[in-house]
Design a protein around this motif. Structure first.
Motif, PDB file in Angstrom:
ATOM      1  N   GLY A 111      11.615  15.170   5.555  1.00  0.00           N
ATOM      2  CA  GLY A 111      10.938  14.853   6.811  1.00  0.00           C
ATOM      3  C   GLY A 111      11.849  14.915   8.012  1.00  0.00           C
ATOM      4  N   ARG A 112      13.062  14.390   7.875  1.00  0.00           N
ATOM      5  CA  ARG A 112      13.981  14.398   9.017  1.00  0.00           C
ATOM      6  C   ARG A 112      14.479  15.814   9.318  1.00  0.00           C
ATOM      7  N   ILE A 113      14.575  16.654   8.302  1.00  0.00           N
ATOM      8  CA  ILE A 113      14.968  18.047   8.544  1.00  0.00           C
ATOM      9  C   ILE A 113      13.853  18.760   9.295  1.00  0.00           C
ATOM     10  N   GLN A 114      12.603  18.484   8.915  1.00  0.00           N
ATOM     11  CA  GLN A 114      11.474  19.064   9.649  1.00  0.00           C
ATOM     12  C   GLN A 114      11.484  18.607  11.105  1.00  0.00           C
ATOM     13  N   LEU A 115      11.781  17.325  11.324  1.00  0.00           N
ATOM     14  CA  LEU A 115      11.822  16.797  12.686  1.00  0.00           C
ATOM     15  C   LEU A 115      12.983  17.401  13.479  1.00  0.00           C
ATOM     16  N   LEU A 116      14.117  17.603  12.817  1.00  0.00           N
ATOM     17  CA  LEU A 116      15.240  18.274  13.478  1.00  0.00           C
ATOM     18  C   LEU A 116      14.835  19.675  13.929  1.00  0.00           C
ATOM     19  N   ASP A 117      14.213  20.414  13.017  1.00  0.00           N
ATOM     20  CA  ASP A 117      13.804  21.783  13.336  1.00  0.00           C
ATOM     21  C   ASP A 117      12.773  21.808  14.463  1.00  0.00           C
ATOM     22  N   ALA A 118      11.942  20.757  14.542  1.00  0.00           N
ATOM     23  CA  ALA A 118      10.893  20.705  15.561  1.00  0.00           C
ATOM     24  C   ALA A 118      11.407  20.221  16.912  1.00  0.00           C
ATOM     25  N   GLY A 119      12.655  19.739  16.966  1.00  0.00           N
ATOM     26  CA  GLY A 119      13.235  19.274  18.231  1.00  0.00           C
ATOM     27  C   GLY A 119      13.061  17.802  18.501  1.00  0.00           C
ATOM     28  N   ALA A 120      12.695  17.017  17.484  1.00  0.00           N
ATOM     29  CA  ALA A 120      12.456  15.590  17.698  1.00  0.00           C
ATOM     30  C   ALA A 120      13.723  14.825  18.056  1.00  0.00           C
ATOM     31  N   ILE A 180      12.410   4.174  18.565  1.00  0.00           N
ATOM     32  CA  ILE A 180      12.162   3.971  17.136  1.00  0.00           C
ATOM     33  C   ILE A 180      11.482   5.242  16.651  1.00  0.00           C
ATOM     34  N   LEU A 181      12.088   5.917  15.687  1.00  0.00           N
ATOM     35  CA  LEU A 181      11.541   7.180  15.201  1.00  0.00           C
ATOM     36  C   LEU A 181      11.103   7.014  13.755  1.00  0.00           C
ATOM     37  N   GLY A 182       9.811   7.199  13.524  1.00  0.00           N
ATOM     38  CA  GLY A 182       9.277   7.151  12.170  1.00  0.00           C
ATOM     39  C   GLY A 182       9.477   8.484  11.487  1.00  0.00           C
ATOM     40  N   THR A 183      10.253   8.485  10.382  1.00  0.00           N
ATOM     41  CA  THR A 183      10.628   9.732   9.705  1.00  0.00           C
ATOM     42  C   THR A 183      10.063   9.718   8.283  1.00  0.00           C
ATOM     43  N   PRO A 184       8.953  10.401   8.040  1.00  0.00           N
ATOM     44  CA  PRO A 184       8.305  10.360   6.729  1.00  0.00           C
ATOM     45  C   PRO A 184       8.928  11.323   5.727  1.00  0.00           C
ATOM     46  N   SER A 185       8.419  11.281   4.489  1.00  0.00           N
ATOM     47  CA  SER A 185       8.684  12.306   3.458  1.00  0.00           C
ATOM     48  C   SER A 185      10.158  12.518   3.173  1.00  0.00           C
ATOM     49  N   GLU A 186      10.910  11.429   3.052  1.00  0.00           N
ATOM     50  CA  GLU A 186      12.350  11.587   2.846  1.00  0.00           C
ATOM     51  C   GLU A 186      12.666  12.076   1.440  1.00  0.00           C
ATOM     52  N   GLU A 187      11.938  11.615   0.439  1.00  0.00           N
ATOM     53  CA  GLU A 187      12.325  11.875  -0.943  1.00  0.00           C
ATOM     54  C   GLU A 187      12.246  13.348  -1.334  1.00  0.00           C
ATOM     55  N   ASP A 188      11.164  14.037  -0.958  1.00  0.00           N
ATOM     56  CA  ASP A 188      10.943  15.384  -1.483  1.00  0.00           C
ATOM     57  C   ASP A 188      10.802  16.463  -0.424  1.00  0.00           C
ATOM     58  N   HIS A 189      10.300  16.112   0.762  1.00  0.00           N
ATOM     59  CA  HIS A 189       9.911  17.143   1.720  1.00  0.00           C
ATOM     60  C   HIS A 189      10.832  17.239   2.935  1.00  0.00           C
ATOM     61  N   THR A 224       2.765  12.749   9.859  1.00  0.00           N
ATOM     62  CA  THR A 224       2.902  11.307   9.647  1.00  0.00           C
ATOM     63  C   THR A 224       4.203  10.760  10.229  1.00  0.00           C
ATOM     64  N   ALA A 225       4.661  11.377  11.292  1.00  0.00           N
ATOM     65  CA  ALA A 225       5.800  10.841  12.053  1.00  0.00           C
ATOM     66  C   ALA A 225       5.267  10.169  13.315  1.00  0.00           C
ATOM     67  N   ASP A 247       0.850  -1.188   0.000  1.00  0.00           N
ATOM     68  CA  ASP A 247       0.000   0.000   0.000  1.00  0.00           C
ATOM     69  C   ASP A 247       0.886   1.238   0.000  1.00  0.00           C
ATOM     70  N   PRO A 248       1.566   1.514  -1.124  1.00  0.00           N
ATOM     71  CA  PRO A 248       2.543   2.613  -1.153  1.00  0.00           C
ATOM     72  C   PRO A 248       1.864   3.971  -1.010  1.00  0.00           C
ATOM     73  N   GLU A 249       2.497   4.839  -0.199  1.00  0.00           N
ATOM     74  CA  GLU A 249       1.978   6.183   0.040  1.00  0.00           C
ATOM     75  C   GLU A 249       3.108   7.187  -0.145  1.00  0.00           C
ATOM     76  N   ILE A 250       2.825   8.280  -0.850  1.00  0.00           N
ATOM     77  CA  ILE A 250       3.867   9.274  -1.099  1.00  0.00           C
ATOM     78  C   ILE A 250       4.099  10.110   0.159  1.00  0.00           C
ATOM     79  N   GLY A 251       5.206  10.875   0.161  1.00  0.00           N
ATOM     80  CA  GLY A 251       5.593  11.636   1.325  1.00  0.00           C
ATOM     81  C   GLY A 251       4.517  12.583   1.818  1.00  0.00           C
ATOM     82  N   GLY A 252       4.307  12.577   3.123  1.00  0.00           N
ATOM     83  CA  GLY A 252       3.298  13.411   3.739  1.00  0.00           C
ATOM     84  C   GLY A 252       1.923  12.783   3.808  1.00  0.00           C
ATOM     85  N   GLN A 253       1.746  11.634   3.157  1.00  0.00           N
ATOM     86  CA  GLN A 253       0.442  10.967   3.127  1.00  0.00           C
ATOM     87  C   GLN A 253       0.518   9.529   3.661  1.00  0.00           C
TER      88      GLN A 253
END
Length: 687
Positions: free
Chosen positions: A427-436, A416-425, A346-347, A312-318
């Motif tokens: 996701g891990r940079i957003q999580l870094l900025d958010a303090g995750a 265990i950290l779920g890090t979404p949206s790696e390809e385009d958005h 979606t983290a 059930d493939p889902e694109i980044g953010g979804q």
């Protein structure tokens, strides 16, 4: 005057009234001699009875109030209002570290000096600095542990003993021909106690030794230790009879001999106990077996998790179904604490622990990162379903290895950290900025590919959006009235094509003309190009930007267009290597049968894990799933969803968890990982 030394005095009194009276007498005597008390240097420290509120006394000299403090130095020692030695031990550790550092290059790292000479200097300078005033300490295990760690660290540096040697603390002491810090402190305290016993009954040290507190309550959870409790323990360990030890102490030569012989007996006992304990390496190997056993036991459950995400493939953010599937997986074991969503939609985060170490110690949080986004239309062509499985399996396996462990050198937490949206958005940079990642200390993940590599470099990448603004006109009737934005785009594309041969190896860019006009008979007033800039490091990307922008400006100048440049999205940084983690992973992987590629293909791609690796030490190996297909192809997606990929995926998960076991069981190894990280970040920043 028991506490007088030169022009320093420490006045002890049972009440504020008594202290005030003594100070008044001192002040009067000094005035009679034409002297005065230094008000700025005179401080008051109040030590209340156990479990009693601290009511600071109001003491003054000649109507000038004195400052109340919670600790102050006296003759090189730190006296505390809490009547403990925490501050003093920390001060001693700092002083001893300074003494060692001052002699490090001249003595301890001098290859022309014999190890025995270095040890003599260490014994004569560093040990007395470390244990200054220890004769009167009331020590707890936390104090002794901190002092022993400093002692061991210093001896191992002097003797050039590496973590790879897997040497026990006892064997290090034997090679150095030195006792443990615990034995040394007990020996010093018994020698001092013998001296106190031989004092007159009117002397303050003897009165303190035999006195009892009249006020105070029993502390919750057990009575606080007293100095005499330490002495009783030392007498027992040194086999000095409790019924007549005071009689022995009155005879100075006899007491000295008894203490020396007792220290030797206690050191022999420590070595005998150490010989009967399992070796450190045996404990680590057993934990690694538990990792493997746990992952094998749950392989069907892990395979099902991966297969469901793949199907059930889902694109980044979804990635809503993937997250829901993870939640079901971790909530099947109530010992996991699960948060979803976590920081971004979606983290998720699943945590377990901490365990080991001692209450109040800092926690080492090890995180395994999961990816689970797919690419539009072509699904899991990058195998992120397997990255998800590796993270879940490694975390679950490490948890199994840590359960029931009581003698870990550190307090350890598994995340265990779920890090979404790696390809385009990013996701891990957003999580870094958010303090995750704020409370995470090491990160682990692995990416499927066509070969097995413990460390594979990635590129720094950023997106460039170029817009040319011209002026529309009728292309055949009035072409001279227009400013052709398409000409600017074509000229820019040509300029950049000619720039390619001048680029450094490893630096490159790709681009397209996305917009070039709307109709053939209208001079285009707008054009747009999109470029992707890649280089080994951020500094080289900045250099690449400058060269491209010069070419773009030249096209604008040649055509008369206005130029607009922007950098949308996130910049993905290159992965910072960690030699220690890579070596450990490779050793563990080989033990599991992984055959690493000797001359690996350069990983000419990018990942937002690189941004994480600039903030936290980590490892990002790639692993083969026994396919000749390359990432981002339908054939690779098919391989990622096959049963054949399972053995390779779970084997890598085991290797990652086993690498984590190595690090968390060795404080010295953990320091090496952090040192590698600091050096690599600096190296990457200046390249």
């Amino acid at each position: 005057m028991e506490l007088q030394y030169a022009d320093d005095n420490a006045i002890a009194a049972h009440s504020a009234e008594e202290l005030q009276g003594i100070l008044n007498a001192f002040a009067k005597a000094y005035r009679a001699l034409g002297l005065a008390l230094n008000i700025k240097k005179t401080q008051v420290l109040h030590q209340p009875p156990p479990n009693q509120p601290t009511n600071q006394p109001a003491i003054n000299v000649d109507n000038t109030p004195l400052e109340n403090v919670d600790h102050f130095p006296y003759l090189g020692s730190i006296l505390s209002s809490k009547a403990d030695i925490d501050s003093e031990v920390n001060h001693r550790l700092s002083c001893a570290s300074g003494a060692y550092a001052r002699l490090r290059r001249r003595v301890f790292e001098d290859r022309d000096l014999r190890a025995q000479t270095k040890l003599l200097v260490y014994r004569a300078v560093v040990i007395p600095t470390l244990l200054y005033g220890a004769e009167s300490w009331t020590t707890y295990s936390r104090h002794l542990r901190a002092l022993e760690q400093h002692h061991q660290r210093s001896l191992r540096r002097i003797l050039r003993i590496s973590w790879e040697d897997r040497r026990t603390n006892i064997s290090v002491l034997e090679e150095a021909n030195m006792p443990s810090i615990t034995t040394t402190i007990m020996q010093h305290q018994l020698r001092w106690t013998g001296h106190v016993i031989r004092m007159s009954n009117t002397r303050l040290p003897k009165q303190v030794l035999y006195s009892q507190l009249k006020e105070g309550q029993r502390a919750p959870g057990g009575q606080k230790k007293r100095f005499k409790d330490n002495i009783k323990t030392s007498l027992k360990h040194f086999h000095i009879p409790m019924n007549n030890w005071e009689e022995i102490a009155l005879d100075r030569p006899r007491w000295k001999k008894s203490v020396q012989e007792g220290a030797a007996l206690y050191e022999m006992e420590l070595r005998r106990i150490a010989d009967t304990k399992p070796l450190y390496n045996m404990q680590v190997q057993q934990m690694k077996k538990w990792v493997q056993s746990c992952i094998d036991h749950h392989k069907d459950k892990l395979s099902s998790l991966s297969r469901d995400i793949w199907a059930d493939p889902e694109i980044g953010g979804q990635e809503t179904y993937a997250v829901e599937r993870f939640l079901r997986f971790f909530r099947s074991d109530p010992t996991w604490s699960v948060q979803s969503p976590y920081m971004i939609p979606t983290a998720f985060r699943a945590s377990w622990g901490p365990v080991g170490g001692n209450e109040g110690d800092s926690v080492l949080n090890l995180a395994f990162l999961c990816e689970y986004n797919a690419l539009p239309d072509i699904g899991h062509t990058c195998g992120h379903n397997l990255i998800a499985e590796v993270g879940a399996a490694a975390g679950w396996g490490l948890k199994a290895a840590l359960e029931g462990q009581t003698e870990l050198p550190l307090r350890v937490k598994v995340t265990i950290l779920g890090t979404p949206s790696e390809e385009d958005h990013g996701g891990r940079i957003q999580l870094l900025d958010a303090g995750a990642f704020a409370d995470i200390h090491l990160v682990f993940m692995a990416h499927p590919a066509v070969e097995d590599v413990a460390f594979s470099s990635s590129l720094t990448v950023t997106q460039m959006l170029v817009k040319y603004h011209g002026k529309a006109s009728h292309a055949s009737a009035f072409p001279w009235m227009g400013v052709n934005a398409l000409d600017a785009a074509v000229q820019a594309y040509s300029n950049l094509t000619m720039l390619r041969p001048q680029l450094k190896p490893g630096s490159t860019f790709q681009g397209i003309i996305k917009h070039g006009g709307v109709k053939a008979n209208i001079t285009p007033d707008y054009s747009e190009l999109q470029y992707c800039l890649l280089a080994p490091t951020l500094k080289e990307v900045v250099e690449l930007k400058a060269k491209l922008e010069a070419c773009l400006r030249a096209a604008a100048m040649a055509t008369g267009c206005e130029l607009e440049i922007s950098y949308p999205g996130y910049t993905y940084l290159n992965i910072v290597p960690n030699a220690t983690l890579a070596k450990l992973y490779e050793d563990n992987g080989r033990a599991l049968g992984i055959q690493f590629t000797k001359n690996p293909t350069k990983f000419a791609a990018s990942t937002d894990f690189g941004n994480v690796s600039y903030v936290i030490p980590g490892i990002h190996p790639i692993f083969s799933i026994a396919t000749d297909a390359f990432n981002h192809t339908e054939a690779f997606a098919e391989a990622a969803g096959s049963e054949d990929a399972q053995m390779y995926t779970l084997r890598v998960a085991k290797a990652l968890a086993m690498t984590a076991v190595d690090v968390l069981c060795s404080p010295r190894l953990l320091r090496q990982v952090r040192d590698d990280f600091a050096q690599a970040v600096i190296s990457n920043m200046i390249k």
